[in-house]
Design an enzyme around this catalytic site. Structure first.
Site, PDB file in Angstrom:
ATOM      1  N   LYS A 257      67.174 -34.131  -4.825  1.00 42.75           N
ATOM      2  CA  LYS A 257      66.209 -33.473  -3.940  1.00 42.75           C
ATOM      3  C   LYS A 257      66.425 -33.943  -2.506  1.00 42.75           C
ATOM      4  O   LYS A 257      67.088 -34.938  -2.254  1.00 42.75           O
ATOM      5  CB  LYS A 257      64.758 -33.805  -4.336  1.00 42.75           C
ATOM      6  CG  LYS A 257      64.331 -33.356  -5.708  1.00 42.75           C
ATOM      7  CD  LYS A 257      64.087 -31.871  -5.759  1.00 42.75           C
ATOM      8  CE  LYS A 257      63.550 -31.412  -7.096  1.00 42.75           C
ATOM      9  NZ  LYS A 257      64.513 -31.370  -8.165  1.00 42.75           N
TER      10      LYS A 257
ATOM     11  N   SER B   4      67.170 -26.116  -8.412  1.00 37.60           N
ATOM     12  CA  SER B   4      66.141 -26.509  -7.444  1.00 37.60           C
ATOM     13  C   SER B   4      66.689 -26.729  -6.042  1.00 37.60           C
ATOM     14  O   SER B   4      65.927 -26.741  -5.079  1.00 37.60           O
ATOM     15  CB  SER B   4      65.406 -27.767  -7.911  1.00 37.60           C
ATOM     16  OG  SER B   4      66.252 -28.892  -7.874  1.00 37.60           O
TER      17      SER B   4
END
Length: 112
Positions: free
Chosen positions: A70, A33
């Site tokens: 993230k 990701s």
């Protein structure tokens, strides 16, 4: 990090990378990701718990019991954990969600 003193000449290299030994740890990345940020599956991140996370920081976070890496986005509309790969959705943090920031990534170590 008592072993730091036992690393000989590598000690100076590590001291340049790790600014706060008592608040720093390594975490291994699993998944894709964050590929767009240069953080790949299997990389290790140097994470500093003492740094104040801010908008745009890459963070290690726990959202409702799930660990993730993230980019932190803070706006008037709320908090978003942003993926750096279009194949993965950004995560808008719900108002009643449990979000803990475990630290701010300062460096990614890639394996060759």
């Amino acid at each position: 990090m008592a072993a730091l003193g036992q690393l000989g000449q590598n000690r100076h290299f590590l001291q340049r990378m790790i600014k706060d030994v008592t608040s720093t740890y390594l975490v291994r990345v699993s998944g894709h990701s964050m590929d767009g940020a240069g953080i790949s599956d299997g990389d290790e991140l140097i994470v500093n718990r003492a740094l104040e996370p801010k908008d745009g920081s890459v963070v290690v976070a726990v959202l409702d019991g799930e660990l993730t890496v993230k980019r932190l986005r803070i706006a008037k509309g709320g908090v978003v954990l942003q993926a750096e790969n279009p194949e993965y959705p950004d995560i808008k943090v719900a108002e009643l969600a449990s979000l803990q920031i475990w630290g701010t990534a300062t460096l990614a170590l890639h394996h060759l």
